[in-house]
Design a protein around this motif. Structure first.
Motif, PDB file in Angstrom:
ATOM      1  N   MET A  34       0.861  -1.174   0.000  1.00  0.00           N
ATOM      2  CA  MET A  34       0.000   0.000   0.000  1.00  0.00           C
ATOM      3  C   MET A  34       0.895   1.221   0.000  1.00  0.00           C
ATOM      4  SD  MET A  34      -3.103  -1.004   2.614  1.00  0.00           S
ATOM      5  CE  MET A  34      -4.276   0.167   1.880  1.00  0.00           C
ATOM      6  N   THR A  51       4.641   1.024   1.559  1.00  0.00           N
ATOM      7  CA  THR A  51       4.959   0.020   2.558  1.00  0.00           C
ATOM      8  C   THR A  51       4.602  -1.352   2.009  1.00  0.00           C
ATOM      9  OG1 THR A  51       4.504  -0.788   4.792  1.00  0.00           O
ATOM     10  CG2 THR A  51       2.739   0.447   3.722  1.00  0.00           C
ATOM     11  N   THR A  56       9.522   0.043   4.251  1.00  0.00           N
ATOM     12  CA  THR A  56       8.963   1.294   3.749  1.00  0.00           C
ATOM     13  C   THR A  56      10.003   2.008   2.891  1.00  0.00           C
ATOM     14  OG1 THR A  56       9.660   2.492   5.722  1.00  0.00           O
ATOM     15  CG2 THR A  56       7.431   1.602   5.723  1.00  0.00           C
ATOM     16  N   ARG A  70       0.783   1.438   8.580  1.00  0.00           N
ATOM     17  CA  ARG A  70      -0.273   0.565   8.084  1.00  0.00           C
ATOM     18  C   ARG A  70      -0.880  -0.213   9.247  1.00  0.00           C
ATOM     19  NH1 ARG A  70       1.030  -3.631   3.131  1.00  0.00           N
ATOM     20  NH2 ARG A  70      -0.617  -5.132   3.550  1.00  0.00           N
ATOM     21  N   ASN A  72      -2.885  -3.458   9.495  1.00  0.00           N
ATOM     22  CA  ASN A  72      -3.317  -4.594   8.675  1.00  0.00           C
ATOM     23  C   ASN A  72      -4.717  -5.081   9.059  1.00  0.00           C
ATOM     24  OD1 ASN A  72      -0.998  -4.811   7.053  1.00  0.00           O
ATOM     25  ND2 ASN A  72       0.088  -5.861   8.705  1.00  0.00           N
ATOM     26  N   THR A  76      -5.856  -0.498   6.421  1.00  0.00           N
ATOM     27  CA  THR A  76      -5.756   0.949   6.263  1.00  0.00           C
ATOM     28  C   THR A  76      -4.292   1.386   6.275  1.00  0.00           C
ATOM     29  OG1 THR A  76      -7.902   1.300   7.306  1.00  0.00           O
ATOM     30  CG2 THR A  76      -6.400   3.172   7.260  1.00  0.00           C
ATOM     31  N   VAL A  77      -3.985   2.322   5.393  1.00  0.00           N
ATOM     32  CA  VAL A  77      -2.654   2.912   5.360  1.00  0.00           C
ATOM     33  C   VAL A  77      -2.786   4.399   5.661  1.00  0.00           C
ATOM     34  CG1 VAL A  77      -2.695   3.388   2.869  1.00  0.00           C
ATOM     35  CG2 VAL A  77      -0.513   3.046   4.043  1.00  0.00           C
ATOM     36  N   CYS A  94      -4.016   7.139  -3.066  1.00  0.00           N
ATOM     37  CA  CYS A  94      -3.665   5.892  -2.415  1.00  0.00           C
ATOM     38  C   CYS A  94      -3.642   4.775  -3.457  1.00  0.00           C
ATOM     39  CB  CYS A  94      -4.708   5.583  -1.339  1.00  0.00           C
ATOM     40  SG  CYS A  94      -4.483   4.020  -0.475  1.00  0.00           S
TER      41      CYS A  94
END
Length: 119
Positions: A34, A51, A56, A70, A72, A76-77, A94
């Motif tokens: 993401m 990432t 990263t 992030r 998991n 969501t990032v 995104c």
């Protein structure tokens, strides 16, 4: 189908901070990577931060000022942006890559969120 919903953009003065969020939903089996990209007027879309697999990477222009993270469990990032500069003004997108529950790869973009930094 995989969807990305972004939030957190806006107008901020130079030196200020903003936090962007991007939540993925849909028929996701795995989320391999993401990341955040941006596109300023008249310029090509460029990588900001990504990432993947616990690692990263950042664009040189944002290294030390932006932090990608992030969650998991929430798929969501986030992009925490600090010490913002007028040149950070852009539409931020995104991106998520992975595999669906039907074993098909996906490479999906969000709708974009405007970040404007005033001098």
């Amino acid at each position: 189908q995989v969807q990305l919903v972004e939030s957190g953009g806006g107008l901020v003065q130079a030196g200020g901070s903003l936090r962007l969020s991007c939540a993925a939903s849909g028929s996701i089996l795995t989320l391999a990577a993401m990341g955040w990209y941006r596109q300023a007027p008249g310029k090509q879309r460029e990588l900001v931060a990504i990432t993947s697999g616990g690692s990263t990477n950042y664009a040189d222009s944002v290294e030390g000022r932006f932090t990608i993270s992030r969650d998991n469990a929430k798929r969501t990032v986030y992009l925490q942006m600090s010490s913002l500069k007028p040149e950070d003004t852009a539409v931020y997108y995104c991106n998520a890559r992975g595999v669906t529950i039907r074993a098909s790869p996906f490479d999906t973009w969000g709708q974009g969120t405007q970040v404007t930094v005033s001098s």
